[in-house]
Design an enzyme around this catalytic site. Structure first.
Site, PDB file in Angstrom:
ATOM      1  N   LYS A 210      34.260  65.846  -7.910  1.00  0.00           N
ATOM      2  CA  LYS A 210      34.614  65.201  -9.184  1.00  0.00           C
ATOM      3  C   LYS A 210      33.762  63.944  -9.385  1.00  0.00           C
ATOM      4  O   LYS A 210      33.169  63.752 -10.427  1.00  0.00           O
ATOM      5  CB  LYS A 210      36.110  64.858  -9.177  1.00  0.00           C
ATOM      6  CG  LYS A 210      36.563  64.171 -10.434  1.00  0.00           C
ATOM      7  CD  LYS A 210      38.057  63.930 -10.428  1.00  0.00           C
ATOM      8  CE  LYS A 210      38.406  63.069 -11.650  1.00  0.00           C
ATOM      9  NZ  LYS A 210      39.815  62.745 -11.739  1.00  0.00           N
ATOM     10  N   GLU A 216      31.223  62.968   2.494  1.00  0.00           N
ATOM     11  CA  GLU A 216      31.212  64.240   3.234  1.00  0.00           C
ATOM     12  C   GLU A 216      30.445  65.302   2.434  1.00  0.00           C
ATOM     13  O   GLU A 216      29.605  66.040   2.969  1.00  0.00           O
ATOM     14  CB  GLU A 216      32.642  64.750   3.475  1.00  0.00           C
ATOM     15  CG  GLU A 216      33.464  63.923   4.438  1.00  0.00           C
ATOM     16  CD  GLU A 216      34.241  62.804   3.747  1.00  0.00           C
ATOM     17  OE1 GLU A 216      33.843  62.402   2.620  1.00  0.00           O
ATOM     18  OE2 GLU A 216      35.220  62.322   4.340  1.00  0.00           O
ATOM     19  N   GLY A 292      41.735  65.304  -8.993  1.00  0.00           N
ATOM     20  CA  GLY A 292      41.087  66.164  -7.997  1.00  0.00           C
ATOM     21  C   GLY A 292      42.001  67.270  -7.488  1.00  0.00           C
ATOM     22  O   GLY A 292      41.629  68.449  -7.458  1.00  0.00           O
ATOM     23  N   ARG A 293      43.225  66.904  -7.121  1.00  0.00           N
ATOM     24  CA  ARG A 293      44.135  67.913  -6.545  1.00  0.00           C
ATOM     25  C   ARG A 293      44.772  68.800  -7.613  1.00  0.00           C
ATOM     26  O   ARG A 293      45.559  69.679  -7.294  1.00  0.00           O
ATOM     27  CB  ARG A 293      45.192  67.223  -5.683  1.00  0.00           C
ATOM     28  CG  ARG A 293      45.980  66.124  -6.392  1.00  0.00           C
ATOM     29  CD  ARG A 293      46.776  65.295  -5.399  1.00  0.00           C
ATOM     30  NE  ARG A 293      47.406  64.128  -6.009  1.00  0.00           N
ATOM     31  CZ  ARG A 293      46.808  62.951  -6.186  1.00  0.00           C
ATOM     32  NH1 ARG A 293      45.553  62.782  -5.824  1.00  0.00           N
ATOM     33  NH2 ARG A 293      47.454  61.933  -6.717  1.00  0.00           N
ATOM     34  N   GLU A 378      49.417  63.841  -1.297  1.00  0.00           N
ATOM     35  CA  GLU A 378      48.534  62.859  -1.917  1.00  0.00           C
ATOM     36  C   GLU A 378      49.177  62.346  -3.218  1.00  0.00           C
ATOM     37  O   GLU A 378      48.919  61.221  -3.636  1.00  0.00           O
ATOM     38  CB  GLU A 378      47.153  63.469  -2.205  1.00  0.00           C
ATOM     39  CG  GLU A 378      46.062  62.420  -2.394  1.00  0.00           C
ATOM     40  CD  GLU A 378      44.653  62.996  -2.350  1.00  0.00           C
ATOM     41  OE1 GLU A 378      43.956  62.808  -1.334  1.00  0.00           O
ATOM     42  OE2 GLU A 378      44.239  63.617  -3.342  1.00  0.00           O
ATOM     43  N   HIS A 409      57.419  83.196  15.589  1.00  0.00           N
ATOM     44  CA  HIS A 409      57.183  83.272  17.033  1.00  0.00           C
ATOM     45  C   HIS A 409      56.560  81.987  17.548  1.00  0.00           C
ATOM     46  O   HIS A 409      55.969  81.969  18.632  1.00  0.00           O
ATOM     47  CB  HIS A 409      56.306  84.482  17.350  1.00  0.00           C
ATOM     48  CG  HIS A 409      57.005  85.765  17.032  1.00  0.00           C
ATOM     49  ND1 HIS A 409      57.813  86.423  17.933  1.00  0.00           N
ATOM     50  CD2 HIS A 409      57.074  86.476  15.875  1.00  0.00           C
ATOM     51  CE1 HIS A 409      58.322  87.500  17.365  1.00  0.00           C
ATOM     52  NE2 HIS A 409      57.889  87.547  16.106  1.00  0.00           N
ATOM     53  N   LYS A 533      38.074  55.405   4.245  1.00  0.00           N
ATOM     54  CA  LYS A 533      36.703  55.722   3.803  1.00  0.00           C
ATOM     55  C   LYS A 533      35.813  54.496   3.984  1.00  0.00           C
ATOM     56  O   LYS A 533      34.688  54.586   4.493  1.00  0.00           O
ATOM     57  CB  LYS A 533      36.693  56.077   2.312  1.00  0.00           C
ATOM     58  CG  LYS A 533      37.241  57.416   1.943  1.00  0.00           C
ATOM     59  CD  LYS A 533      36.977  57.639   0.444  1.00  0.00           C
ATOM     60  CE  LYS A 533      37.791  58.759  -0.133  1.00  0.00           C
ATOM     61  NZ  LYS A 533      37.684  58.867  -1.575  1.00  0.00           N
TER      62      LYS A 533
HETATM   63  O1  F6P Z   1      40.030  61.604  -0.564  1.00  0.00           O
HETATM   64  C1  F6P Z   1      40.614  61.596  -1.778  1.00  0.00           C
HETATM   65  C2  F6P Z   1      39.907  62.375  -2.826  1.00  0.00           C
HETATM   66  O2  F6P Z   1      39.551  61.506  -3.837  1.00  0.00           O
HETATM   67  C3  F6P Z   1      40.774  63.506  -3.357  1.00  0.00           C
HETATM   68  O3  F6P Z   1      41.738  63.087  -4.238  1.00  0.00           O
HETATM   69  C4  F6P Z   1      39.747  64.400  -3.926  1.00  0.00           C
HETATM   70  O4  F6P Z   1      40.260  65.668  -4.189  1.00  0.00           O
HETATM   71  C5  F6P Z   1      38.725  64.379  -2.822  1.00  0.00           C
HETATM   72  O5  F6P Z   1      38.721  63.036  -2.374  1.00  0.00           O
HETATM   73  C6  F6P Z   1      37.345  64.800  -3.206  1.00  0.00           C
HETATM   74  O6  F6P Z   1      36.812  63.998  -4.213  1.00  0.00           O
HETATM   75  P1  F6P Z   1      35.563  64.448  -5.065  1.00  0.00           P
HETATM   76  O7  F6P Z   1      35.925  65.689  -5.789  1.00  0.00           O
HETATM   77  O8  F6P Z   1      35.292  63.303  -5.993  1.00  0.00           O
HETATM   78  O9  F6P Z   1      34.422  64.675  -4.109  1.00  0.00           O
END
Ligand code: F6P
Length: 569
Positions: A210, A216, A292-293, A378, A409, A533
């Protein structure tokens, strides 16, 4: 700041507390069913194709009435309408929250700051569909002209969990000739394993972020680009030569052209996408009002759309919309997300339940609970109210679970006989997905028998008398007794189709909304993930170059030193 009473000062809250301490001090599901067998039929709601049975909960008609009064007092439906209208209900980020607009029908009007966003939503969906069709048909080729056979989604959190979960859930609907993989972890092992057996010439990377600033994702995307260019080797250079570039610009120009055929971006941030080197023509847009979620029914679903095709993707959106409509229009007493949200408040705040298990009886839903973890935790893992004051009540639960029957199990022992109360959702389907071999499809009744048996055992347990009647030696009777009274919701649907998956997700989205509305928290920000972060970026130089990081606490400094000593013996 509103001058409404705080949640725990409301009379409805006090009444629920009295009810719990009074007639619900030691609720017994055996007694509740004996006194009122009709609850088996009465405590069922239908939402779209979902049959939601909440009869095995520690509730009576009076409990429900009190919970519904709490919902009315906290104006859950008023808050719902404000969200659907596009008001800026995400107060700490000053944003509208309009994931529901992502599945609004063509022709609907949903305004943000006076502008109808629905035409833009459908324009992107149409572009996604055209692109997905080109990849699926072989019309979109890689840089060397080869057909795309592999799709690797690079993203994390909301830019990974939704499409990754749905890809597993809808495997039966996927084009089996395509290999689709999801890379999220900054651990290089994730990308390494995802691409090690792939041919770069046939691989498309879908970079989903987003913000397009997530370390990452950008790190993995950069490594993926290197892997691609190294792998294309001469193929890339000679193609760029064909394009007539001068000697000095051959490599760069070839690289750009290769990236343009093998990388697309899903983002709200066109500037950062271009800066990264992805052609803006290859970007599929979404908007800051899609959290995002809550975004996997936006452009974030592109990898899934390539896998299942645009028509199936639209069926998924229809499923979401069916539950949006239900949530918006069903009266409180038959409104499934409202009732499930209220039940969670009942257990979390009046029974001290700390966690909530989601237990799908479907192998295809193996990632479903992981997806819900982000959606719920979240959103509602908050300790400050919308009024800026610390909450004095419990908020979101720990959400966990894996598909049955495997969990039976492993950890169900604790669900049945442990000291903790863990409300659980049991999710099952009347039919196995189409296309399975008859002998395997016939196993479905056994799978579902397990679901029903677990709900029964959790609710009604087994008394000491029943154990004795089986001739069990007296000293073993306490060990073999099940107290029961472990609440479950059973969600039953005809079959796991794209539409039903959309319905299930929307059911949980709105349940989470209901709880946030009652707890008076902002369910749409996530400041709690920021500190880690920032600190990771500050600590990294200490690991890589041994740099002195000012202000590092002694424990972390010792860990860094130990790590470096072990790494470079
Ligand atoms: O770590 C939190 C967060 O902002 C989430 O809410 C989001 O889904 C994820 O990181 C990834 O963010 P982006 O889509 O901006 O890479």
């Amino acid at each position: 700041m509103s001058d409404a009473p705080r949640l725990n000062r409301r009379p409805e809250w006090a009444e629920l507390g009295d009810h719990r301490a009074g007639s619900m001090l030691h609720p017994s599901l055996r007694e509740l069913f004996a006194a009122d067998p009709g609850r088996a039929e009465r405590y069922v709601v239908h939402a779209g194709d979902l049959r939601v049975d909440y009869s095995k909960h520690l509730i009576t008609d009076e409990t429900l009435a009190l919970l519904l009064e709490l919902a009315a007092a906290t104006d859950v439906f008023g808050q719902r309408d404000a969200m659907f209208r596009g008001e800026r209900v995400n107060i700490t980020e000053d944003r509208a929250v309009l994931h529901t607009a992502l599945r609004a029908p063509r022709g609907a009007v949903v305004e943000v700051d006076g502008e109808n966003v629905v035409p833009a939503v459908h324009a992107v969906l149409d572009r996604m569909a055209a692109f997905a069709d080109r990849v699926r048909s072989g019309d979109w080729t890689g840089h060397t002209g080869r057909r795309i056979r592999n799709v690797v989604n690079i993203g994390i959190g909301g830019s990974d969990l939704g499409p990754a979960m749905a890809y597993e859930a809808l495997r039966a609907y996927t084009d089996r000739s395509l290999t689709v993989r999801f890379v999220s972890n900054v651990d290089g092992a994730d990308l390494h394993e995802a691409v090690r057996d792939l041919d770069p010439a046939e691989t498309l990377f879908v970079v989903a972020s987003k913000t397009f600033t997530t370390i990452e994702t950008l790190t993995n995307a950069t490594s993926a680009r290197s892997w691609l260019l190294a792998g294309l080797g001469d193929g890339g250079a000679s193609r760029s030569g064909e394009a007539g570039s001068g000697a000095g610009s051959v490599v760069r120009s070839g690289a750009e052209k290769a990236v343009a055929r093998h990388f697309v971006a899903l983002s709200t941030n066109a500037g950062k996408v271009t800066e990264f080197g992805i052609d803006p023509d290859n970007m599929f847009e979404f908007w800051d009002w899609g959290g995002g979620r809550y975004s996997f029914d936006s452009a974030i679903g592109l990898s899934l759309m390539i896998a299942i095709g645009p028509d199936r993707f639209r069926e998924l959106l229809d499923g979401f919309r069916a539950i949006d409509d239900h949530f918006r229009t069903a009266p409180p007493e038959s409104n499934a997300p409202l009732l499930l949200g209220l039940l969670g408040v009942w257990y979390g705040d009046f029974f001290d339940a700390q966690s909530h298990a989601v237990l799908p009886y479907s192998h295809y839903l193996s990632r479903f609970t992981a997806y819900l973890q982000q959606l719920d935790m979240e959103s509602n893992g908050k300790q400050v109210g919308r009024d800026g004051l610390p909450v004095e009540w419990q908020t979101g639960p720990v959400v966990w679970g894996t598909p049955g029957t495997n969990g039976q199990h492993a950890y169900y022992q604790l669900l049945h006989q442990g000291t903790k109360l863990i409300p659980a959702d049991l999710i099952g389907f009347a039919r196995p997905v189409a296309g399975m071999e008859p002998e395997l499809a016939a196993q479905h009744d056994l799978l579902m028998a397990n679901l029903f048996a677990q709900g029964q055992a959790l609710a009604f347990g087994k008394t000491a008398e029943e154990v004795r009647a089986e001739g069990v030696p007296e000293e073993q009777v306490p060990h073999r007794t099940f107290r029961g009274n472990r609440p479950t919701t059973t969600v039953l649907a005809p079959e796991l189709t794209p539409s039903v998956l959309g319905q299930l997700i929307a059911l949980y989205e709105h349940k989470v909304f209901v709880q946030g509305a009652i707890w008076n928290i902002d369910s749409f920000d996530q400041w709690g993930v920021e500190l880690g972060k920032v600190l990771a970026q500050r600590v990294e130089p200490a690991l890589t170059d041994g740099a002195d990081v000012p202000g590092l606490d002694p424990s972390t400094a010792a860990l860094v030193a130990a790590y470096r000593a072990l790494r470079d013996p």
